[in-house]
Design an enzyme around this catalytic site. Structure first.
Site, short mmCIF file in Angstrom:
data_model
loop_
_atom_site.label_atom_id
_atom_site.label_comp_id
_atom_site.label_asym_id
_atom_site.label_seq_id
_atom_site.Cartn_x
_atom_site.Cartn_y
_atom_site.Cartn_z
N TYR A 101 0.88 -1.18 -0.11
CA TYR A 101 0.04 -0.11 -0.07
C TYR A 101 1.08 1.24 -0.10
O TYR A 101 0.43 2.17 -0.06
CB TYR A 101 -1.01 0.07 1.34
CG TYR A 101 -2.56 -0.09 0.87
CD1 TYR A 101 -2.89 -1.38 0.35
CD2 TYR A 101 -3.31 0.86 1.06
CE1 TYR A 101 -4.35 -1.33 0.03
CE2 TYR A 101 -4.59 0.76 0.93
CZ TYR A 101 -5.36 -0.51 0.34
OH TYR A 101 -6.33 -0.60 0.22
N LYS A 155 1.87 -13.87 5.96
CA LYS A 155 2.14 -15.34 4.95
C LYS A 155 3.55 -15.53 5.12
O LYS A 155 4.49 -15.36 3.89
CB LYS A 155 1.64 -14.85 3.78
CG LYS A 155 1.88 -15.95 2.55
CD LYS A 155 0.41 -16.66 2.69
CE LYS A 155 0.83 -17.91 1.55
NZ LYS A 155 0.19 -19.08 1.71
N ASP A 199 -3.89 -17.43 4.59
CA ASP A 199 -4.77 -18.08 3.90
C ASP A 199 -5.61 -19.09 4.70
O ASP A 199 -6.87 -18.92 4.57
CB ASP A 199 -4.04 -19.02 2.42
CG ASP A 199 -3.00 -19.61 2.99
OD1 ASP A 199 -2.19 -19.32 3.87
OD2 ASP A 199 -2.49 -20.20 1.92
N ASP A 207 -6.37 -5.43 4.82
CA ASP A 207 -7.51 -4.93 4.12
C ASP A 207 -8.38 -5.95 3.66
O ASP A 207 -9.58 -6.01 3.79
CB ASP A 207 -6.71 -4.60 2.73
CG ASP A 207 -7.52 -3.56 2.02
OD1 ASP A 207 -8.42 -3.04 2.38
OD2 ASP A 207 -7.22 -3.54 0.75
#
Ligand code: NAP
Length: 423
Positions: free
Chosen positions: A166, A233, A287, A311
């Protein structure tokens, strides 16, 4: 950190209200007077409607909760379309300075053109004020919701607001910058990219991660949360998201030792039973977590995430409990706080008095809680629960309530105000 202004700066057009006092910081703590001046920005599209309805509800709750001893002195500043009319620019310096002076602000959504035009004013405001934590509670108020476990959802998401993809460090595939970078990567680091690759950079720092985790753990202590989960992740992006996990654990263990138990310690020392009064700090791979908040929402309580994960998970979490018209948020720095809903300007509803103001109202509740005015916030939440239980809601919610006539947004707002007055 952006400094708070102790005295009003020279404004081009704004005038500090003659009534009320400014919020200050003393000994590292927010000091809120009984009549604080709070900046508000109406924003674009449905913004003016929902912001003004939210202000009316907040005023009613403060009046009722404190018997007239406290009140908010609202001070309008401008951004977006209204700023262009007043100043000839989208984000005047007056607005940034006003928030640095009042410390607290409530904002409506602002338009960001897709694909071109100007960059997001929301991102610009967050950057200029160094509002590094995006706090997004997700709570169920009894509204129609797609998840069968909606009533088990009660999360607070702390999303990093200034780093990660971002940060906007990216170049088109055919730019000089991308060409230079591809050449540098090949010549200096032996990494070859396809010649038609656009390039984005994902910075995640020790400083950015640690201050976010610190804020989240302080919140967990104040609001007696039981679990703080670091979402990452890191198995794939080892030195950005994996490092985010490691640095966040470091803060927990080094700075909050007496308050926390890590998941490893939970099993090694406590046989899986969290001792009373302690906060469990664990981590989950993104995930897996995105599916687990659907299948086992009761396992999650507070979530600390880098920007992109934060987000994605906050929209998913809000969908579980019935959608974006209820989704509140607050951007916070060390002291400055700017509350705003998660949703945007919903242009098709602009000027029609149908957009649900609840997300804006609940964003206002976050400000009230941050100010320590928790009684007023609790009243507003009770009024929202009552409106939903009595099916006195706007069109976005009646869509899922067969046979129920929607209220106009102003009628819904009046219902909340009357409910608060009757408490
Ligand atoms: P959006 O404004 O959030 O609207 C998308 C849809 O969400 C609407 O069409 C409507 O759905 C529903 N919705 C949003 N707010 C609602 C409310 N208060 N009550 C009832 N329904 C509501 O998203 P967008 O259309 O993608 O973006 C429009 C503009 O807002 C863009 O310029 C975008 O950049 C900007 N934006 C600003 C912010 C911000 O200021 N922080 C955040 C996000 C987007 P239905 O059509 O199903 O009724």
């Amino acid at each position: 950190m952006v400094d708070i202004l102790d005295a009003p700066p020279e404004f081009k057009k704004l005038k500090v209200p003659e009534e009320g006092q400014k919020v200050t910081v003393r000994d590292g703590k927010l000091v809120v007077p009984d009549e604080p001046i709070i900046t508000y920005i109406e924003g674009d599209g449905i913004g003016p409607q929902i912001v003004n309805q939210a202000r009316a509800v907040l005023d009613a709750a403060v009046e009722k909760a404190y018997g007239g001893k406290r009140r908010i002195v609202w001070w309008e500043a401008y951004a977006g379309g209204k700023a262009v009319k007043e100043y000839g620019e989208l984000l005047p310096n007056d607005t940034v300075q006003a928030i640095r002076y009042t410390v607290l602000a409530l904002k409506g959504p602002l338009t960001t053109p897709v694909g071109g035009g100007y960059r997001s004013l929301n991102v610009a405001l967050r950057k200029k004020l160094d509002l590094y934590a995006n706090i997004r509670p997700v709570q169920y108020f009894g509204q129609p919701a797609p998840s069968r476990y909606a009533d088990k959802v009660n999360f607070v998401i702390f999303r990093e607001n200034t780093e990660d993809l971002y940060a906007g460090i990216e170049w088109t595939y055919d730019s000089d910058e991308a060409k230079k970078l591809r050449k540098f990567l090949k010549d200096e680091l032996g990494v070859e990219l396809r010649p038609d690759s656009g390039i984005g950079i994902k910075p995640i720092s020790i400083f950015g991660t640690k201050r976010l985790m610190r804020k989240a753990l302080n919140y967990a202590i104040e609001y007696r949360r039981r679990t703080v989960t670091i979402m990452h992740k890191g198995n794939i992006m080892k030195y950005t998201e994996g490092a985010f996990r490691d640095w966040a654990y470091e803060v927990a263990v080094q700075e909050f030792r007496d308050h926390i138990v890590t998941e490893q310690e939970l099993w090694e020392k406590y046989n899986g039973q969290l001792p009373d009064g302690k906060i469990l700090v664990n981590d989950r791979i993104a995930d897996n977590m995105l599916q687990q908040i659907i299948t086992r929402p009761w396992d999650y309580d507070m979530i600390v995430a880098p920007n992109i994960n934060g987000d994605y998970i906050s929209d998913e979490a809000n969908a579980l409990v019935g959608g974006i018209g209820m989704a509140a948020g607050m951007n916070a720095g060390d002291f400055i706080a700017l509350a705003e809903p998660v949703h945007g300007t919903a242009p098709k509803y602009a000027g029609k008095d149908v957009a649900n103001p609840t997300a804006e109202i609940l964003s206002g509740c976050l400000l009230l809680e941050y100010m320590g005015w928790k009684e007023a916030s609790a009243m507003i939440k009770d009024a929202i629960r009552k409106a939903i239980a009595e099916k006195k809601v706007t069109q976005d919610l009646t869509r899922h309530m067969p046979g129920v006539e929607p209220l106009k947004a102003s009628e819904y707002t009046n219902f909340l105000i009357e409910a608060i007055k009757g408490m």
